[in-house]
Design an enzyme around this catalytic site. Structure first.
Site, PDB file in Angstrom:
ATOM      1  N   ASN A  41       0.831  -1.213   0.000  1.00 16.67           N
ATOM      2  CA  ASN A  41       0.000   0.000   0.000  1.00 16.67           C
ATOM      3  C   ASN A  41       0.861   1.258   0.000  1.00 16.67           C
ATOM      4  O   ASN A  41       1.672   1.412  -0.928  1.00 16.67           O
ATOM      5  CB  ASN A  41      -1.109  -0.044   1.067  1.00 16.67           C
ATOM      6  CG  ASN A  41      -0.674  -0.376   2.464  1.00 16.67           C
ATOM      7  OD1 ASN A  41       0.074  -1.316   2.686  1.00 16.67           O
ATOM      8  ND2 ASN A  41      -1.119   0.372   3.427  1.00 16.67           N
ATOM      9  N   ASP A  42       0.755   2.117   0.946  1.00 20.19           N
ATOM     10  CA  ASP A  42       1.316   3.473   0.857  1.00 20.19           C
ATOM     11  C   ASP A  42       2.802   3.548   0.486  1.00 20.19           C
ATOM     12  O   ASP A  42       3.616   2.824   1.047  1.00 20.19           O
ATOM     13  CB  ASP A  42       1.210   4.177   2.216  1.00 20.19           C
ATOM     14  CG  ASP A  42      -0.114   3.984   2.903  1.00 20.19           C
ATOM     15  OD1 ASP A  42      -1.003   3.348   2.335  1.00 20.19           O
ATOM     16  OD2 ASP A  42      -0.244   4.465   4.030  1.00 20.19           O
ATOM     17  N   GLN A  58       4.682   0.355   2.111  1.00 16.18           N
ATOM     18  CA  GLN A  58       4.095  -0.577   3.063  1.00 16.18           C
ATOM     19  C   GLN A  58       4.011  -1.954   2.414  1.00 16.18           C
ATOM     20  O   GLN A  58       3.657  -2.071   1.225  1.00 16.18           O
ATOM     21  CB  GLN A  58       2.676  -0.111   3.441  1.00 16.18           C
ATOM     22  CG  GLN A  58       2.663   1.100   4.348  1.00 16.18           C
ATOM     23  CD  GLN A  58       2.952   0.737   5.788  1.00 16.18           C
ATOM     24  OE1 GLN A  58       2.143   0.121   6.460  1.00 16.18           O
ATOM     25  NE2 GLN A  58       4.137   1.103   6.270  1.00 16.18           N
ATOM     26  N   TYR A 103       4.037   1.199  10.535  1.00 17.24           N
ATOM     27  CA  TYR A 103       3.093   1.878   9.654  1.00 17.24           C
ATOM     28  C   TYR A 103       3.763   3.021   8.889  1.00 17.24           C
ATOM     29  O   TYR A 103       4.962   3.244   8.995  1.00 17.24           O
ATOM     30  CB  TYR A 103       1.910   2.390  10.482  1.00 17.24           C
ATOM     31  CG  TYR A 103       0.794   1.380  10.659  1.00 17.24           C
ATOM     32  CD1 TYR A 103       0.970   0.031  10.347  1.00 17.24           C
ATOM     33  CD2 TYR A 103      -0.450   1.774  11.139  1.00 17.24           C
ATOM     34  CE1 TYR A 103      -0.072  -0.880  10.509  1.00 17.24           C
ATOM     35  CE2 TYR A 103      -1.490   0.863  11.305  1.00 17.24           C
ATOM     36  CZ  TYR A 103      -1.296  -0.460  10.993  1.00 17.24           C
ATOM     37  OH  TYR A 103      -2.328  -1.345  11.145  1.00 17.24           O
ATOM     38  N   SER A 104       2.951   3.780   8.203  1.00 18.28           N
ATOM     39  CA  SER A 104       3.493   4.772   7.261  1.00 18.28           C
ATOM     40  C   SER A 104       4.269   5.880   7.948  1.00 18.28           C
ATOM     41  O   SER A 104       4.018   6.232   9.096  1.00 18.28           O
ATOM     42  CB  SER A 104       2.367   5.370   6.428  1.00 18.28           C
ATOM     43  OG  SER A 104       2.010   4.421   5.456  1.00 18.28           O
ATOM     44  N   ARG A 164      -1.355   8.750  13.333  1.00 21.96           N
ATOM     45  CA  ARG A 164      -0.281   8.053  12.603  1.00 21.96           C
ATOM     46  C   ARG A 164       0.167   8.811  11.351  1.00 21.96           C
ATOM     47  O   ARG A 164      -0.452   9.759  10.929  1.00 21.96           O
ATOM     48  CB  ARG A 164      -0.761   6.654  12.194  1.00 21.96           C
ATOM     49  CG  ARG A 164      -2.039   6.648  11.375  1.00 21.96           C
ATOM     50  CD  ARG A 164      -2.414   5.225  10.942  1.00 21.96           C
ATOM     51  NE  ARG A 164      -3.729   5.193  10.335  1.00 21.96           N
ATOM     52  CZ  ARG A 164      -4.855   4.952  11.006  1.00 21.96           C
ATOM     53  NH1 ARG A 164      -4.849   4.703  12.294  1.00 21.96           N
ATOM     54  NH2 ARG A 164      -6.019   4.963  10.366  1.00 21.96           N
ATOM     55  N   ASP A 165       1.236   8.282  10.769  1.00 25.47           N
ATOM     56  CA  ASP A 165       1.773   8.717   9.465  1.00 25.47           C
ATOM     57  C   ASP A 165       2.497  10.062   9.504  1.00 25.47           C
ATOM     58  O   ASP A 165       2.160  10.986   8.737  1.00 25.47           O
ATOM     59  CB  ASP A 165       0.656   8.762   8.388  1.00 25.47           C
ATOM     60  CG  ASP A 165      -0.210   7.518   8.350  1.00 25.47           C
ATOM     61  OD1 ASP A 165       0.275   6.457   8.790  1.00 25.47           O
ATOM     62  OD2 ASP A 165      -1.367   7.607   7.913  1.00 25.47           O
ATOM     63  N   GLU A 219      -5.680  10.460   6.860  1.00 24.22           N
ATOM     64  CA  GLU A 219      -4.473   9.641   6.838  1.00 24.22           C
ATOM     65  C   GLU A 219      -3.403  10.335   5.995  1.00 24.22           C
ATOM     66  O   GLU A 219      -3.702  11.163   5.136  1.00 24.22           O
ATOM     67  CB  GLU A 219      -4.782   8.247   6.272  1.00 24.22           C
ATOM     68  CG  GLU A 219      -5.705   7.449   7.181  1.00 24.22           C
ATOM     69  CD  GLU A 219      -5.806   5.971   6.810  1.00 24.22           C
ATOM     70  OE1 GLU A 219      -5.680   5.114   7.699  1.00 24.22           O
ATOM     71  OE2 GLU A 219      -6.023   5.666   5.630  1.00 24.22           O
TER      72      GLU A 219
HETATM   73  C1  FRU Z   1      -3.141   4.282   4.730  1.00 25.33           C
HETATM   74  C2  FRU Z   1      -2.786   3.558   6.014  1.00 25.33           C
HETATM   75  C3  FRU Z   1      -1.987   4.445   6.942  1.00 25.33           C
HETATM   76  C4  FRU Z   1      -1.246   3.444   7.772  1.00 25.33           C
HETATM   77  C5  FRU Z   1      -0.932   2.379   6.763  1.00 25.33           C
HETATM   78  C6  FRU Z   1      -0.871   0.993   7.321  1.00 25.33           C
HETATM   79  O1  FRU Z   1      -3.398   3.428   3.682  1.00 25.33           O
HETATM   80  O2  FRU Z   1      -3.940   3.075   6.660  1.00 25.33           O
HETATM   81  O3  FRU Z   1      -2.774   5.348   7.690  1.00 25.33           O
HETATM   82  O4  FRU Z   1      -0.103   3.985   8.355  1.00 25.33           O
HETATM   83  O5  FRU Z   1      -1.931   2.459   5.774  1.00 25.33           O
HETATM   84  O6  FRU Z   1      -0.477   0.104   6.328  1.00 25.33           O
END
Ligand code: FRU
Length: 487
Positions: A41-42, A58, A103-104, A164-165, A219
């Site tokens: 993902n991210d 990710q 996480y991100s 987060r992030d 996010e």
């Molecule tokens: C966005 C998210 C972030 C998080 C990550 C986890 O897609 O939900 O907020 O850090 O993915 O994989």
């Protein structure tokens, strides 16, 4: 089987068997970043450090095999942001502060080190989430050291565990970050954090925007400056569709205002949020500033959407990186000029749509059109066929009566996310002159409209038949050039 693993726990036979499943997938991309297995993902930690571009993303390798969901960072490096070399696992979930996911987060080049700031996700015995904001440093040899104790433990009063992030930047010797947050009243926002040394962080407060009730969570926020403007880019969750906007499950967009700093967190009083991409699959974008340029990376996918590659033990890819420019308060997004080194012209023609033309294209293709329509009536359709008889396909409809461009993936191949609709409007002011710059990979299409005025990124899953492009419709002149991409 344990629910959560570390990368080093994965037995090599399992990796090999997953690689076998991935290898037979007909939808494998050629020039987009995707994972060798599992869930991608991210984009994370994008930066220019030690003479190379670094991109992490990710990655949860066992999502489609062991029912095991653990997120860490995978690492890639590049000299031109077009071809990427595998640099292996970037961040492991190997401390008590990230048992349920690294996480991100983000990274900047900071003297001799790459400074990484990210969220460690944990859950306690009662399944309560406790987020930690963690600093890690990578040296030029690629050695990573994680800094303890965490920079921020838990979440501030007035907010929830959806915290987060962090996205870092450094200005005038001070470190700053924006972080995604949810207020206790279940509305989304972003907080600004500050540090003098990059280790000891404090929370300054919310970025000031007029958006008090705009989705339930923001996010992956980014704050960056272009000229005298400050831009907050973020991914709000929970917006209802509005006109042609916000039709995907979650959104990504930006607001433009003034620079913010330690004393002044108010970015803008204008409600000027703009969805950044008009396609079906775009989320959690991250910006890098390097060499005077601003480059955008994004996930070409969305949370909570199922993609056909899951049957082959993997899912998710990133968009092509794009360069951002600011025109007034609007971001213009262009394909990287570095792509010029990878174009091989295969055809250049001037045609009239009313003659109905068919061209052989392919799956690693750049199609460029300059369309002139003297009489602004009727439709021109550019179709990437998905069946032998040419009836099925991904359609780009230039509708001169409605002055709209519509992307229709209802018959593009394997259906997906149909509950969110199969058409997107990419432009509302179609005029006599139109430029389209289209990039096709095996299972995606990215469309740049009028020099990056609008961009639409979408996954499509056609069969092998999608090797023709058909152009038909009303009287319109098209200057077209087709390139093979030699990436
Ligand atoms: C966005 C998210 C972030 C998080 C990550 C986890 O897609 O939900 O907020 O850090 O993915 O994989």
């Amino acid at each position: 089987m344990k629910k959560y693993h570390q990368y080093r726990d994965i037995p090599s036979q399992l990796t090999a068997s997953l690689a076998d499943r991935v290898a037979v997938c007909p939808y494998r991309q050629s020039f987009h970043v995707e994972g060798d297995m599992g869930y991608v993902n991210d984009p994370n930690g994008v930066c220019f450090f030690d003479g190379k571009y670094h991109l992490f993303h990710q990655w949860s390798p066992l999502t489609y095999s062991e029912d095991s969901w653990f997120q860490g960072w995978y690492h890639l490096v590049s000299y031109d942001m077009i071809t990427w070399e595998d640099a292996g696992v970037g961040l492991q979930t190997d401390t008590v502060y990230e048992t349920h996911g690294a996480y991100s987060g983000s990274a900047i080049a900071d003297g001799d080190v790459m400074r990484i700031f990210y969220t460690g996700n944990t859950r306690d015995a009662n399944n309560e989430r406790i987020p930690y904001q963690l600093v890690a440093l990578m040296d030029k040899a690629g050695h990573l050291s994680k800094v303890t104790p965490p920079a921020i433990i838990g979440y501030p009063e007035g907010y929830t565990d959806h915290f987060r992030d962090p996205k870092l930047w450094k200005k005038d010797g001070h470190y700053y970050a924006v972080i995604g947050a949810q207020r206790q009243d279940k509305t989304g926002t972003s907080l600004v954090m500050h540090s003098l040394d990059g280790f000891d962080w404090s929370i300054l407060g919310e970025v000031g925007t007029p958006y008090q009730d705009f989705g339930y969570m923001w996010e992956c926020p980014n704050y960056f400056e272009m000229d005298d403007k400050g831009i907050l880019l973020f991914s709000p969750q929970g917006l209802a569709p509005e006109g042609n906007y916000y039709h995907n499950i979650y959104q990504t967009g930006y607001v433009v205002g003034n620079h913010i700093d330690k004393e002044n967190l108010r970015l803008t009083d204008q409600k000027n949020f703009v969805e950044l991409d008009r396609g079906f699959d775009f989320y959690a974008a991250q910006v890098m500033q390097a060499g005077g340029r601003t480059i955008l990376f994004s996930w070409m996918g969305l949370p909570d959407i199922n993609y056909p590659t899951e049957d082959y033990a993997y899912c998710g890819c990133l968009t092509m990186p794009r360069e951002l420019f600011l025109d007034g308060d609007k971001l213009i997004q262009k394909p990287l000029p570095e792509l010029d080194n990878y174009r091989k012209e295969i055809l250049s023609e001037n045609i009239n749509a009313s003659e109905g033309k068919v061209f052989m294209t392919g799956f690693k293709t750049n199609l460029q059109f300059s369309v002139t329509k003297a009489e602004e009536r009727g439709q021109v359709v550019i179709k990437l066929t998905a069946s032998q008889d040419g009836r099925l396909g991904t359609k780009l409809i230039l509708d001169y009566d409605r002055k709209e461009i519509i992307l229709d993936r209802s018959q593009a191949g394997v259906p997906l996310a149909e509950e969110y609709g199969s058409q997107r409007v990419l432009l509302e002011d179609l005029g006599q002159q139109l430029d389209l710059d289209i990039y096709l990979d095996r299972s995606s299409i990215e469309i740049f409209v009028n020099g990056g005025q609008e961009v639409a990124s979408s996954r499509i899953f056609p069969g092998d038949e999608q090797v023709y492009t058909v152009i038909e419709g009303a009287d319109a002149e098209l200057d077209m050039t087709i390139y093979d991409l030699t990436i």
